[in-house]
Design a protein around this motif. Sequence first.
Motif, PDB file in Angstrom:
ATOM      1  N   VAL A  30       4.366  -3.697   3.075  1.00 28.80           N
ATOM      2  CA  VAL A  30       3.448  -4.670   2.401  1.00 28.80           C
ATOM      3  C   VAL A  30       3.955  -5.051   1.046  1.00 28.80           C
ATOM      4  O   VAL A  30       4.859  -4.561   0.526  1.00 28.80           O
ATOM      5  N   GLU A  31       3.125  -6.109   0.510  1.00 36.11           N
ATOM      6  CA  GLU A  31       3.581  -6.764  -0.865  1.00 36.11           C
ATOM      7  C   GLU A  31       3.517  -5.729  -2.019  1.00 36.11           C
ATOM      8  O   GLU A  31       4.345  -5.864  -2.892  1.00 36.11           O
ATOM      9  N   LYS A  32       2.874  -4.563  -1.797  1.00 35.32           N
ATOM     10  CA  LYS A  32       2.385  -3.614  -3.011  1.00 35.32           C
ATOM     11  C   LYS A  32       3.894  -2.763  -2.947  1.00 35.32           C
ATOM     12  O   LYS A  32       4.028  -2.279  -3.899  1.00 35.32           O
ATOM     13  N   CYS A  33       4.767  -2.867  -1.880  1.00 32.69           N
ATOM     14  CA  CYS A  33       6.005  -1.852  -1.808  1.00 32.69           C
ATOM     15  C   CYS A  33       6.965  -2.599  -2.646  1.00 32.69           C
ATOM     16  O   CYS A  33       7.947  -2.004  -2.828  1.00 32.69           O
ATOM     17  N   GLU A  37      12.441   1.834  -4.272  1.00 34.13           N
ATOM     18  CA  GLU A  37      13.772   2.233  -3.941  1.00 34.13           C
ATOM     19  C   GLU A  37      13.887   2.493  -2.561  1.00 34.13           C
ATOM     20  O   GLU A  37      15.227   2.590  -2.086  1.00 34.13           O
ATOM     21  N   ARG A  38      12.950   2.906  -1.813  1.00 34.22           N
ATOM     22  CA  ARG A  38      12.998   3.401  -0.722  1.00 34.22           C
ATOM     23  C   ARG A  38      12.945   2.464   0.465  1.00 34.22           C
ATOM     24  O   ARG A  38      13.582   2.944   1.531  1.00 34.22           O
ATOM     25  N   ILE A  39      12.852   1.220   0.143  1.00 26.17           N
ATOM     26  CA  ILE A  39      12.821   0.062   1.063  1.00 26.17           C
ATOM     27  C   ILE A  39      14.088  -0.118   1.769  1.00 26.17           C
ATOM     28  O   ILE A  39      15.369   0.049   1.318  1.00 26.17           O
ATOM     29  N   ASN A  46      12.024  -5.854   6.078  1.00 29.68           N
ATOM     30  CA  ASN A  46      11.944  -4.480   4.862  1.00 29.68           C
ATOM     31  C   ASN A  46      10.986  -3.341   5.711  1.00 29.68           C
ATOM     32  O   ASN A  46       9.848  -3.501   6.044  1.00 29.68           O
ATOM     33  N   PHE A  47      11.605  -2.424   5.692  1.00 29.97           N
ATOM     34  CA  PHE A  47      10.764  -1.110   6.361  1.00 29.97           C
ATOM     35  C   PHE A  47      10.947  -0.038   5.391  1.00 29.97           C
ATOM     36  O   PHE A  47      11.937   0.316   4.479  1.00 29.97           O
ATOM     37  N   CYS A  48       9.643   0.990   5.504  1.00 32.29           N
ATOM     38  CA  CYS A  48       9.801   1.972   4.502  1.00 32.29           C
ATOM     39  C   CYS A  48      10.118   3.427   5.527  1.00 32.29           C
ATOM     40  O   CYS A  48       9.555   3.724   6.524  1.00 32.29           O
ATOM     41  N   PRO A  49      11.299   3.857   5.148  1.00 31.85           N
ATOM     42  CA  PRO A  49      11.720   5.313   5.965  1.00 31.85           C
ATOM     43  C   PRO A  49      10.919   6.363   5.732  1.00 31.85           C
ATOM     44  O   PRO A  49      10.984   7.508   6.572  1.00 31.85           O
ATOM     45  N   SER A  50      10.063   6.468   4.891  1.00 34.17           N
ATOM     46  CA  SER A  50       9.364   7.492   4.455  1.00 34.17           C
ATOM     47  C   SER A  50       7.931   7.636   5.103  1.00 34.17           C
ATOM     48  O   SER A  50       7.269   8.732   5.354  1.00 34.17           O
ATOM     49  N   TYR A  51       7.394   6.353   5.552  1.00 32.17           N
ATOM     50  CA  TYR A  51       6.171   6.223   6.223  1.00 32.17           C
ATOM     51  C   TYR A  51       6.034   5.116   7.196  1.00 32.17           C
ATOM     52  O   TYR A  51       6.526   3.898   6.732  1.00 32.17           O
ATOM     53  N   ALA A  52       5.496   5.378   8.378  1.00 30.29           N
ATOM     54  CA  ALA A  52       5.720   4.418   9.298  1.00 30.29           C
ATOM     55  C   ALA A  52       4.635   3.099   9.009  1.00 30.29           C
ATOM     56  O   ALA A  52       4.637   2.056   9.489  1.00 30.29           O
ATOM     57  N   GLU A  55       0.826   0.061   4.848  1.00 28.45           N
ATOM     58  CA  GLU A  55      -0.317  -0.440   4.353  1.00 28.45           C
ATOM     59  C   GLU A  55      -1.340   0.754   4.250  1.00 28.45           C
ATOM     60  O   GLU A  55      -2.204   0.602   3.239  1.00 28.45           O
ATOM     61  N   ARG A  56      -1.455   1.639   5.087  1.00 30.79           N
ATOM     62  CA  ARG A  56      -2.285   2.758   4.986  1.00 30.79           C
ATOM     63  C   ARG A  56      -2.136   3.585   3.976  1.00 30.79           C
ATOM     64  O   ARG A  56      -3.047   4.141   3.305  1.00 30.79           O
TER      65      ARG A  56
END
Length: 94
Positions: A30-33, A37-39, A46-52, A55-56
């Motif tokens: 999401v925009e807040k991300c 550096e994890r993106i 863009n995806f976060c490898p730490s959390y699926a 937004e949650r």
Amino acid sequence: MAKRQTPALEGAVMTADGLSYKGVIMEPVVEKCDGCERIVTIEEKNFCPSYAQPERKWAHGVCNFATHVRATVDSEGKTKVNPLKASKRAARGR
């Protein structure tokens, strides 16, 4: 800043539902991300490898995985005290 694919998402496959990694559908960040550096960028998303579901993680305040945001102390500098412990302390006279 160049985003790279980390070994954490190797083997991820883009499907019609989204990015599939070990049977879990990863949602785009999401925009807040932005600025974290994890993106990881895969197929121009863009995806976060730490959390699926990024937004949650932001639903109840700051994401604990965010590298671009620092925790803040409330304006009064007070810490939250468990009301049950506070009542027991008051009963003992502390």
